[in-house]
Design a protein around this motif. Structure first.
Motif, PDB file in Angstrom:
ATOM      1  N   ALA A 166      32.565  12.167 -20.760  1.00  0.00           N
ATOM      2  CA  ALA A 166      31.186  11.761 -20.478  1.00  0.00           C
ATOM      3  C   ALA A 166      30.677  10.838 -21.583  1.00  0.00           C
ATOM      4  O   ALA A 166      30.833  11.113 -22.770  1.00  0.00           O
ATOM      5  CB  ALA A 166      30.296  12.990 -20.351  1.00  0.00           C
ATOM      6  N   GLY A 167      30.084   9.738 -21.171  1.00  0.00           N
ATOM      7  CA  GLY A 167      29.539   8.781 -22.131  1.00  0.00           C
ATOM      8  C   GLY A 167      30.530   7.746 -22.606  1.00  0.00           C
ATOM      9  O   GLY A 167      30.141   6.794 -23.293  1.00  0.00           O
ATOM     10  N   ARG A 168      31.802   7.896 -22.296  1.00  0.00           N
ATOM     11  CA  ARG A 168      32.812   6.913 -22.727  1.00  0.00           C
ATOM     12  C   ARG A 168      33.012   5.843 -21.654  1.00  0.00           C
ATOM     13  O   ARG A 168      32.674   6.033 -20.488  1.00  0.00           O
ATOM     14  CB  ARG A 168      34.141   7.612 -23.006  1.00  0.00           C
ATOM     15  CG  ARG A 168      34.110   8.537 -24.227  1.00  0.00           C
ATOM     16  CD  ARG A 168      35.485   9.146 -24.423  1.00  0.00           C
ATOM     17  NE  ARG A 168      35.554  10.032 -25.569  1.00  0.00           N
ATOM     18  CZ  ARG A 168      35.891   9.659 -26.797  1.00  0.00           C
ATOM     19  NH1 ARG A 168      36.173   8.393 -27.038  1.00  0.00           N
ATOM     20  NH2 ARG A 168      35.954  10.537 -27.779  1.00  0.00           N
ATOM     21  N   ARG A 169      33.591   4.728 -22.097  1.00  0.00           N
ATOM     22  CA  ARG A 169      33.929   3.668 -21.133  1.00  0.00           C
ATOM     23  C   ARG A 169      35.160   4.125 -20.356  1.00  0.00           C
ATOM     24  O   ARG A 169      36.243   4.256 -20.920  1.00  0.00           O
ATOM     25  CB  ARG A 169      34.196   2.354 -21.869  1.00  0.00           C
ATOM     26  CG  ARG A 169      32.952   1.746 -22.501  1.00  0.00           C
ATOM     27  CD  ARG A 169      33.253   0.454 -23.234  1.00  0.00           C
ATOM     28  NE  ARG A 169      34.151   0.683 -24.366  1.00  0.00           N
ATOM     29  CZ  ARG A 169      35.337   0.121 -24.510  1.00  0.00           C
ATOM     30  NH1 ARG A 169      35.790  -0.705 -23.588  1.00  0.00           N
ATOM     31  NH2 ARG A 169      36.084   0.374 -25.561  1.00  0.00           N
ATOM     32  N   LEU A 170      34.957   4.358 -19.073  1.00  0.00           N
ATOM     33  CA  LEU A 170      35.983   4.999 -18.248  1.00  0.00           C
ATOM     34  C   LEU A 170      36.487   4.056 -17.170  1.00  0.00           C
ATOM     35  O   LEU A 170      35.698   3.419 -16.459  1.00  0.00           O
ATOM     36  CB  LEU A 170      35.389   6.259 -17.613  1.00  0.00           C
ATOM     37  CG  LEU A 170      36.314   7.188 -16.844  1.00  0.00           C
ATOM     38  CD1 LEU A 170      37.336   7.820 -17.772  1.00  0.00           C
ATOM     39  CD2 LEU A 170      35.488   8.277 -16.157  1.00  0.00           C
ATOM     40  N   ALA A 171      37.802   3.948 -17.044  1.00  0.00           N
ATOM     41  CA  ALA A 171      38.418   3.235 -15.924  1.00  0.00           C
ATOM     42  C   ALA A 171      38.636   4.267 -14.824  1.00  0.00           C
ATOM     43  O   ALA A 171      39.575   5.055 -14.878  1.00  0.00           O
ATOM     44  CB  ALA A 171      39.736   2.591 -16.350  1.00  0.00           C
ATOM     45  N   SER A 172      37.751   4.271 -13.857  1.00  0.00           N
ATOM     46  CA  SER A 172      37.751   5.309 -12.826  1.00  0.00           C
ATOM     47  C   SER A 172      38.425   4.810 -11.560  1.00  0.00           C
ATOM     48  O   SER A 172      38.948   3.692 -11.496  1.00  0.00           O
ATOM     49  CB  SER A 172      36.300   5.738 -12.537  1.00  0.00           C
ATOM     50  OG  SER A 172      36.269   6.773 -11.582  1.00  0.00           O
ATOM     51  N   ARG A 173      38.439   5.650 -10.569  1.00  0.00           N
ATOM     52  CA  ARG A 173      38.969   5.330  -9.244  1.00  0.00           C
ATOM     53  C   ARG A 173      37.877   5.595  -8.225  1.00  0.00           C
ATOM     54  O   ARG A 173      36.952   6.378  -8.479  1.00  0.00           O
ATOM     55  CB  ARG A 173      40.195   6.191  -8.937  1.00  0.00           C
ATOM     56  CG  ARG A 173      41.350   6.066  -9.927  1.00  0.00           C
ATOM     57  CD  ARG A 173      42.017   4.707  -9.891  1.00  0.00           C
ATOM     58  NE  ARG A 173      42.184   4.234  -8.533  1.00  0.00           N
ATOM     59  CZ  ARG A 173      43.011   4.796  -7.624  1.00  0.00           C
ATOM     60  NH1 ARG A 173      43.778   5.819  -7.969  1.00  0.00           N
ATOM     61  NH2 ARG A 173      43.083   4.326  -6.408  1.00  0.00           N
ATOM     62  N   PRO A 174      37.952   5.011  -7.023  1.00  0.00           N
ATOM     63  CA  PRO A 174      36.930   5.256  -6.004  1.00  0.00           C
ATOM     64  C   PRO A 174      36.875   6.727  -5.593  1.00  0.00           C
ATOM     65  O   PRO A 174      37.827   7.479  -5.782  1.00  0.00           O
ATOM     66  CB  PRO A 174      37.394   4.372  -4.833  1.00  0.00           C
ATOM     67  CG  PRO A 174      38.295   3.358  -5.436  1.00  0.00           C
ATOM     68  CD  PRO A 174      38.963   4.036  -6.592  1.00  0.00           C
ATOM     69  N   ARG A 175      35.758   7.131  -5.023  1.00  0.00           N
ATOM     70  CA  ARG A 175      35.593   8.515  -4.572  1.00  0.00           C
ATOM     71  C   ARG A 175      36.639   8.903  -3.528  1.00  0.00           C
ATOM     72  O   ARG A 175      36.948  10.080  -3.351  1.00  0.00           O
ATOM     73  CB  ARG A 175      34.196   8.721  -3.988  1.00  0.00           C
ATOM     74  CG  ARG A 175      33.071   8.627  -5.014  1.00  0.00           C
ATOM     75  CD  ARG A 175      31.722   8.856  -4.344  1.00  0.00           C
ATOM     76  NE  ARG A 175      30.623   8.699  -5.284  1.00  0.00           N
ATOM     77  CZ  ARG A 175      30.149   9.675  -6.050  1.00  0.00           C
ATOM     78  NH1 ARG A 175      30.684  10.892  -5.951  1.00  0.00           N
ATOM     79  NH2 ARG A 175      29.147   9.460  -6.872  1.00  0.00           N
ATOM     80  N   THR A 176      37.154   7.913  -2.803  1.00  0.00           N
ATOM     81  CA  THR A 176      38.142   8.183  -1.762  1.00  0.00           C
ATOM     82  C   THR A 176      39.545   8.414  -2.311  1.00  0.00           C
ATOM     83  O   THR A 176      40.458   8.771  -1.566  1.00  0.00           O
ATOM     84  CB  THR A 176      38.190   7.006  -0.767  1.00  0.00           C
ATOM     85  OG1 THR A 176      38.293   5.777  -1.497  1.00  0.00           O
ATOM     86  CG2 THR A 176      36.930   6.972   0.092  1.00  0.00           C
ATOM     87  N   ALA A 177      39.723   8.206  -3.623  1.00  0.00           N
ATOM     88  CA  ALA A 177      41.042   8.394  -4.238  1.00  0.00           C
ATOM     89  C   ALA A 177      41.308   9.873  -4.494  1.00  0.00           C
ATOM     90  O   ALA A 177      40.405  10.621  -4.885  1.00  0.00           O
ATOM     91  CB  ALA A 177      41.130   7.606  -5.544  1.00  0.00           C
ATOM     92  N   ILE A 179      42.924  11.321  -6.929  1.00  0.00           N
ATOM     93  CA  ILE A 179      42.746  11.754  -8.311  1.00  0.00           C
ATOM     94  C   ILE A 179      41.280  12.045  -8.620  1.00  0.00           C
ATOM     95  O   ILE A 179      40.970  12.932  -9.425  1.00  0.00           O
ATOM     96  CB  ILE A 179      43.322  10.712  -9.297  1.00  0.00           C
ATOM     97  CG1 ILE A 179      43.393  11.296 -10.711  1.00  0.00           C
ATOM     98  CG2 ILE A 179      42.542   9.408  -9.256  1.00  0.00           C
ATOM     99  CD1 ILE A 179      44.144  10.411 -11.693  1.00  0.00           C
ATOM    100  N   ARG A 180      40.360  11.316  -7.977  1.00  0.00           N
ATOM    101  CA  ARG A 180      38.941  11.592  -8.198  1.00  0.00           C
ATOM    102  C   ARG A 180      38.590  13.006  -7.753  1.00  0.00           C
ATOM    103  O   ARG A 180      37.769  13.691  -8.383  1.00  0.00           O
ATOM    104  CB  ARG A 180      38.078  10.579  -7.446  1.00  0.00           C
ATOM    105  CG  ARG A 180      37.753   9.329  -8.227  1.00  0.00           C
ATOM    106  CD  ARG A 180      36.782   9.597  -9.374  1.00  0.00           C
ATOM    107  NE  ARG A 180      35.510  10.102  -8.938  1.00  0.00           N
ATOM    108  CZ  ARG A 180      34.458   9.340  -8.655  1.00  0.00           C
ATOM    109  NH1 ARG A 180      34.548   8.018  -8.760  1.00  0.00           N
ATOM    110  NH2 ARG A 180      33.312   9.886  -8.296  1.00  0.00           N
ATOM    111  N   HIS A 181      39.190  13.443  -6.659  1.00  0.00           N
ATOM    112  CA  HIS A 181      38.927  14.802  -6.168  1.00  0.00           C
ATOM    113  C   HIS A 181      39.307  15.823  -7.244  1.00  0.00           C
ATOM    114  O   HIS A 181      38.532  16.745  -7.535  1.00  0.00           O
ATOM    115  CB  HIS A 181      39.724  15.049  -4.889  1.00  0.00           C
ATOM    116  CG  HIS A 181      39.702  16.462  -4.423  1.00  0.00           C
ATOM    117  ND1 HIS A 181      38.668  16.986  -3.677  1.00  0.00           N
ATOM    118  CD2 HIS A 181      40.582  17.482  -4.608  1.00  0.00           C
ATOM    119  CE1 HIS A 181      38.904  18.267  -3.433  1.00  0.00           C
ATOM    120  NE2 HIS A 181      40.060  18.584  -3.970  1.00  0.00           N
ATOM    121  N   HIS A 182      40.471  15.654  -7.847  1.00  0.00           N
ATOM    122  CA  HIS A 182      40.926  16.594  -8.873  1.00  0.00           C
ATOM    123  C   HIS A 182      40.035  16.546 -10.116  1.00  0.00           C
ATOM    124  O   HIS A 182      39.639  17.587 -10.657  1.00  0.00           O
ATOM    125  CB  HIS A 182      42.361  16.278  -9.278  1.00  0.00           C
ATOM    126  CG  HIS A 182      43.380  16.598  -8.233  1.00  0.00           C
ATOM    127  ND1 HIS A 182      43.536  17.865  -7.713  1.00  0.00           N
ATOM    128  CD2 HIS A 182      44.305  15.813  -7.617  1.00  0.00           C
ATOM    129  CE1 HIS A 182      44.520  17.845  -6.827  1.00  0.00           C
ATOM    130  NE2 HIS A 182      44.991  16.625  -6.750  1.00  0.00           N
TER     131      HIS A 182
END
Length: 295
Positions: A166-177, A179-182
């Motif tokens: 939290a608060g860090r610069r994060l390379a995320s994935r879409p909600r449909t991915a 890995i986001r679920h996990h």
């Protein structure tokens, strides 16, 4: 006047393993024989073989036409995230001159949409979220590997808790991915609202793109697989291990392209390729299941 001809003996339908024993070949070879015209029929989700037809075909008698991709079959494309298990599959197919299959970049949910619409032949899926059917048609699951997912970051960075992203610069994935679920579930277990954790995040379409953002310095942490983190020379903090594979419509299992993919995954050479990448367990690669459902 009565008919003195002896009654026809009921057909004896054999399983794939029984045909393999009858013809003295490995069960995998039976699927190759299907492409050469071995007569068979679908019974539910499986192939069944008339014993008399098999014996006649093995002696060179006229047989059914070879199994070909039906006219209405989808294009030879796999929708997947670009996981290194998929890249290894394409490399093995190229080396063995398997039927050409292309690649469409898609995450878990969008890949299933493409499969339902008939836009792709198969889709990448993670094992604990694979539907048993799609659009009323049953699916077949081809296991590739168990893979590790988590957080990729510069080496030396220590993340004691997942909530520290939290608060860090994060390379995320879409909600449909997948890995986001996990990651979202793990954050919730630590009492962190996912939206707060992603306040400074930028979304990337693939594991590759996410880890490259960290490698370039555009992000501090990426949601990615251990395999891609190692490939990019990054450190890795594991979060979950999950089964990863491909799903196809059960009705397309006789398609030569699907048969070829199954043979590639079941080969020792494919497992050896995955062994060169971190974060994979390919012990059960090639196992096929039907009706795998969401818990």
């Amino acid at each position: 006047m009565g008919n003195d001809a002896p009654p026809r003996r009921p057909a004896t339908l054999l399983t794939t393993h029984e045909v393999a024993a009858l013809l003295r070949v490995h069960p995998k070879h039976v699927y190759r024989l299907l492409k050469r015209g071995l007569p068979a029929r679908r019974v539910g989700d499986e192939w069944r073989y008339d014993e008399a037809d098999v014996l006649a075909w093995s002696r060179g008698a006229p047989a059914a036409a070879p199994v070909e991709a039906p006219a209405t079959s989808p294009p030879p494309l796999l929708a997947a995230n670009g996981d290194l298990a998929i890249e290894a599959l394409f490399d093995e197919g190229r080396d063995r001159s398997a039927p050409l299959v292309g690649f469409v970049l898609a995450d878990h949910a969008t890949g299933l949409v493409g499969l339902e619409r008939g836009a792709v032949l198969g889709a990448g899926c993670h094992g604990d979220h694979v539907p048993a059917s799609l659009g009323g048609e049953r699916l077949a699951w081809l296991h590739l590997a168990v893979r590790e997912l988590g957080l990729a970051h510069r080496k030396g960075l220590r993340l004691r808790r997942l909530s520290s992203i939290a608060g860090r610069r994060l390379a995320s994935r879409p909600r449909t991915a997948g890995i986001r679920h996990h990651i979202d579930e793990a954050l919730s277990r630590e009492g962190v609202e996912p939206d707060r954790a992603y306040a400074h995040a930028k979304e990337y379409r693939s594991h590759r793109d996410a880890v490259m953002a960290v490698a370039r310095g555009d992000a501090e942490i990426a949601l990615a697989s251990r395999a891609w983190a190692a490939h990019a020379g990054l450190g890795f903090t594991p979060v979950v291990a999950e089964a990863y594979g491909l799903v196809f419509r059960a009705e397309h299992l006789g398609d030569p392209r699907v048969l070829a993919l199954c043979e590639l995954v079941q080969s020792g050479k494919y497992r050896a390729r995955l062994a060169h990448h971190a974060g994979y367990d390919a012990t059960s690669a090639g196992q096929m299941q039907f009706g795998r459902s969401i818990p």
